[in-house]
Design a protein around this motif. Structure first.
Motif, PDB file in Angstrom:
ATOM      1  N   GLU A 171      -7.393  13.906  -1.479  1.00 33.87           N
ATOM      2  CA  GLU A 171      -8.770  13.384  -1.426  1.00 33.87           C
ATOM      3  C   GLU A 171      -9.724  14.491  -0.978  1.00 33.87           C
ATOM      4  OE1 GLU A 171      -8.843   9.995   1.198  1.00 33.87           O
ATOM      5  OE2 GLU A 171      -7.085   9.147   0.216  1.00 33.87           O
TER       6      GLU A 171
ATOM      7  N   ASN B 213      -0.188  10.137  -5.610  1.00 32.78           N
ATOM      8  CA  ASN B 213       0.720  10.305  -4.477  1.00 32.78           C
ATOM      9  C   ASN B 213       2.122  10.367  -5.055  1.00 32.78           C
ATOM     10  OD1 ASN B 213      -1.756   8.951  -3.660  1.00 32.78           O
ATOM     11  ND2 ASN B 213      -0.883   8.957  -1.611  1.00 32.78           N
TER      12      ASN B 213
ATOM     13  N   HIS C 141       4.822  11.019  -3.737  1.00 31.70           N
ATOM     14  CA  HIS C 141       5.808  10.373  -2.861  1.00 31.70           C
ATOM     15  C   HIS C 141       5.748   8.855  -2.947  1.00 31.70           C
ATOM     16  CE1 HIS C 141       2.086  11.478  -0.881  1.00 31.70           C
ATOM     17  NE2 HIS C 141       2.206  10.427  -0.097  1.00 31.70           N
ATOM     18  N   LYS C 142       4.681   8.292  -3.492  1.00 30.14           N
ATOM     19  CA  LYS C 142       4.651   6.834  -3.655  1.00 30.14           C
ATOM     20  C   LYS C 142       5.112   6.447  -5.053  1.00 30.14           C
ATOM     21  CE  LYS C 142       0.988   5.918  -0.319  1.00 30.14           C
ATOM     22  NZ  LYS C 142      -0.400   5.530  -0.093  1.00 30.14           N
TER      23      LYS C 142
ATOM     24  N   THR D 108      -8.266   6.561   4.716  1.00 30.00           N
ATOM     25  CA  THR D 108      -8.338   8.005   4.451  1.00 30.00           C
ATOM     26  C   THR D 108      -9.561   8.359   3.606  1.00 30.00           C
ATOM     27  OG1 THR D 108      -6.847   7.651   2.584  1.00 30.00           O
ATOM     28  CG2 THR D 108      -5.859   8.489   4.620  1.00 30.00           C
ATOM     29  N   ASN D 109     -10.095   7.405   2.811  1.00 29.56           N
ATOM     30  CA  ASN D 109     -11.233   7.733   1.939  1.00 29.56           C
ATOM     31  C   ASN D 109     -12.468   8.142   2.748  1.00 29.56           C
ATOM     32  OD1 ASN D 109     -10.699   5.529  -0.992  1.00 29.56           O
ATOM     33  ND2 ASN D 109      -9.420   7.083  -0.068  1.00 29.56           N
TER      34      ASN D 109
ATOM     35  N   ASP E  23      -8.707   7.415  -6.390  1.00 33.37           N
ATOM     36  CA  ASP E  23      -7.624   7.489  -5.405  1.00 33.37           C
ATOM     37  C   ASP E  23      -6.398   6.880  -6.071  1.00 33.37           C
ATOM     38  OD1 ASP E  23      -5.747   6.718  -3.502  1.00 33.37           O
ATOM     39  OD2 ASP E  23      -7.224   6.171  -1.989  1.00 33.37           O
TER      40      ASP E  23
ATOM     41  N   ALA F  16      -0.432  15.780   0.536  1.00 33.01           N
ATOM     42  CA  ALA F  16      -0.420  14.323   0.727  1.00 33.01           C
ATOM     43  C   ALA F  16      -1.611  13.737   0.001  1.00 33.01           C
ATOM     44  CB  ALA F  16      -0.519  13.994   2.219  1.00 33.01           C
ATOM     45  N   GLY F  17      -1.656  12.410  -0.050  1.00 29.11           N
ATOM     46  CA  GLY F  17      -2.788  11.749  -0.681  1.00 29.11           C
ATOM     47  C   GLY F  17      -4.092  12.122   0.001  1.00 29.11           C
ATOM     48  N   ALA F  18      -4.095  12.061   1.329  1.00 31.68           N
ATOM     49  CA  ALA F  18      -5.323  12.363   2.071  1.00 31.68           C
ATOM     50  C   ALA F  18      -5.758  13.813   1.824  1.00 31.68           C
ATOM     51  CB  ALA F  18      -5.105  12.113   3.559  1.00 31.68           C
TER      52      ALA F  18
ATOM     53  N   SER G 284       0.813  -1.214   0.000  1.00 32.59           N
ATOM     54  CA  SER G 284       0.000   0.000   0.000  1.00 32.59           C
ATOM     55  C   SER G 284       0.850   1.269   0.000  1.00 32.59           C
ATOM     56  CB  SER G 284      -0.961   0.016   1.200  1.00 32.59           C
ATOM     57  OG  SER G 284      -1.860   1.080   1.083  1.00 32.59           O
TER      58      SER G 284
ATOM     59  N   THR H 119     -10.141   3.134  -5.655  1.00 36.73           N
ATOM     60  CA  THR H 119      -8.751   3.021  -6.066  1.00 36.73           C
ATOM     61  C   THR H 119      -8.676   1.804  -6.972  1.00 36.73           C
ATOM     62  OG1 THR H 119      -6.463   2.858  -5.351  1.00 36.73           O
ATOM     63  CG2 THR H 119      -8.083   1.756  -3.961  1.00 36.73           C
TER      64      THR H 119
ATOM     65  N   ALA I  62      -3.364   6.357  -5.227  1.00 36.13           N
ATOM     66  CA  ALA I  62      -2.250   5.805  -4.448  1.00 36.13           C
ATOM     67  C   ALA I  62      -1.740   4.501  -5.063  1.00 36.13           C
ATOM     68  CB  ALA I  62      -2.675   5.590  -3.004  1.00 36.13           C
ATOM     69  N   ASN I  63      -2.621   3.805  -5.777  1.00 31.73           N
ATOM     70  CA  ASN I  63      -2.209   2.546  -6.407  1.00 31.73           C
ATOM     71  C   ASN I  63      -1.962   2.719  -7.900  1.00 31.73           C
ATOM     72  OD1 ASN I  63      -2.363   1.218  -3.991  1.00 31.73           O
ATOM     73  ND2 ASN I  63      -4.439   0.459  -4.314  1.00 31.73           N
TER      74      ASN I  63
ATOM     75  N   HIS J  59      -8.941   2.350   1.555  1.00 33.51           N
ATOM     76  CA  HIS J  59      -7.984   2.881   2.531  1.00 33.51           C
ATOM     77  C   HIS J  59      -8.760   3.789   3.489  1.00 33.51           C
ATOM     78  CE1 HIS J  59      -4.458   5.238   3.863  1.00 33.51           C
ATOM     79  NE2 HIS J  59      -3.779   4.157   3.541  1.00 33.51           N
TER      80      HIS J  59
END
Ligand SMILES: *Cc1c(COP(=O)(O)O)cnc(C)c1O
Length: 461
Positions: A141, A270, A272-273, A172-173, A246, A136-138, A76, A217, A248-249, A170
């Protein structure tokens, strides 16, 4: 490391009067500091010589574990290798010494970086425009949901207050939806781990008029590709809602397919990911939000200036150094690596959904349930063998979740060595369960009481 000499806390090494510096003669000695500006008591600072300080911190830094130390299969989180050249670009003084309040005419190079990155992300995602302000991702969102809320409000549609979120999402959603003042409606997964169309049809028929958006996601949190996306977007758009991706993936979709083409209206990435920034320990991050044509005017201002610029700089360097052709290899290689590890471990670890995964997959503990060895025990034992643990007890769909994401840069030899160790731990669980249950044995600190640490944290000495 000699703990007695170099200490756990720098304060333990302090000796009254010991100095690690020398200063030039004080030419202001005659000057009286006004009484009101003086502190009443001396500051409580450790007093050490320089070499003791250097050894103390150097030895502690050697206890850190990062992608540059060893294999880091934390699912993740996409803990992938961050090429050194990206760091070098982000650290160029021409960029790193800029001030956000400088006149625009003096920062045209940095603005060009923002616009090049925006164009690259638009072409990777199929979106029309991006804002880089979320950190950030959150945060992305929340920004994305604000865009969706603004869009509905602009049409004087104020009853759409519900956001559909899959039960595998996740955390955060639903949290972002709640922070945005929206109400979460959970849609169930079916037995193959994908969003249940049946349940979604029920929700849409019962509450269609109040649906603001659906958040998804893809691949989902189980690492599975949501192949019913066209049907899902049709259902949501049909009832007047928007689709939020989302990102992130995004890693396994890199250069292969695009959320914009799948019918998503708003998305975050994201950086950073998927786009190369070291992000252990909570930062730094960047969660740019992309929108399709027609939604740009609803983008709110969620932070000052232009976002987390150094993270954006690394992302652009990453994309440019891969180039148009190699960018297409990120997705397939991350998918290949995850499937390779999964297939060679699924006879000893429980694979609840035996399907082709994307960039990550989830085991539900050891296959042999009679040993009493838990996912926590396996994770701790991995530390003894020099590996970072996978993500554990997430997602919440299974009791003993163990989420593994190898990422695309790992060699076959690295993956084989990890597989060997995982198989060895599975064998230990049968032959000498106590060794696994009492792990870790080789780390500076043994097993911590994480419940106590969470409930009664001691954050100062
Ligand atoms: C990491 C992650 C997030 C949150 O991103 P942050 O940058 O940590 O705020 C959201 N959704 C998924 C699926 C994630 O993996």
């Amino acid at each position: 490391m000699n703990n007695k000499l170099y200490g756990n806390l720098i304060f333990e090494l302090s000796h009254k009067g010991r100095r690690g510096y020398s200063l030039p003669k004080n030419v202001f000695a005659e000057y009286e500091v006004p009484h009101a500006m003086r502190r009443a008591e001396d500051a409580q600072l450790p007093e050490c010589d320089e070499l003791t300080v250097v050894r103390h911190y150097t030895n502690h830094s050697a206890n850190n574990f990062g992608v540059n130390n060893g294999f880091y299969p934390l699912g993740s989180c996409t803990m992938k290798y961050n090429p050194i050249i990206d760091e070098e670009m982000a650290n160029m003084p021409q960029f790193s010494s800029l001030h956000p309040l400088q006149p625009e005419s003096t920062v045209e190079g940095a603005l060009e970086v923002c616009s090049m990155l925006e164009r690259a992300l638009c072409s990777l995602t199929g979106m029309q425009a991006f804002t880089f302000r979320p950190y950030a991702g959150a945060h992305g969102e929340l920004t994305g949901l604000m865009i969706i809320r603004n869009y509905h409000e602009s049409r004087s549609d104020t009853v759409r207050k519900k956001v559909i979120v899959p039960d595998s999402a996740h955390g955060t959603n639903p949290a972002s939806a709640a922070v945005c003042g929206l109400e979460v409606v959970e849609v169930k997964s079916n037995t193959d781990g994908l969003v249940s169309l049946c349940d979604l049809e029920r929700i849409v028929s019962e509450e269609g008029d109040s649906i603001a958006a659906m958040m998804m996601t893809n691949p989902n949190t189980l690492g599975l590709f949501e192949k019913n996306i066209p049907l899902i977007t049709e259902l949501i758009h049909g009832c007047g809602g928007l689709m939020y991706y989302d990102g992130a993936n995004f890693n396994p979709m890199f250069g292969v397919c695009r959320p914009g083409d799948m019918g998503f209206d708003v998305c975050h990435l994201n950086l950073h990911k998927s786009f190369s920034t070291p992000h252990g320990g909570g930062g730094p991050g960047s969660g740019p939000v992309g929108v399709r044509e027609g939604l740009q005017q609803y983008i709110p201002v969620v932070s000052p200036y232009h976002g987390n610029f150094a993270v954006m700089m690394r992302a652009l360097a990453y994309i440019l150094s891969l180039g148009r052709e190699n960018v297409k290899m990120v997705g397939p290689l991350s998918t290949l690596n995850a499937n390779y590890v999964k297939e060679l471990l699924k006879d000893v670890f429980e694979l609840p959904i035996d399907d082709r995964c994307m960039h990550e997959f989830v085991f539900d503990g050891l296959k042999d349930k009679s040993t009493g060895v838990t996912t926590m025990d396996v994770a701790k034992r991995l530390l003894d063998y020099g590996y970072h643990a996978p993500t554990i007890y997430f997602p919440l769909l299974f009791h003993e979740s163990m989420m593994i994401e190898p990422t695309e840069n790992e060699s076959k030899e690295t993956l084989d060595a990890f597989i060997d160790v995982m198989r060895k731990i599975a064998a230990e669980a049968v032959a000498e369960a106590d060794v696994v249950k009492s792990a870790p044995h080789n780390t500076p600190i043994g097993r911590v009481d994480d419940v106590l640490a969470a409930k009664h944290p001691v954050v100062k000495c």
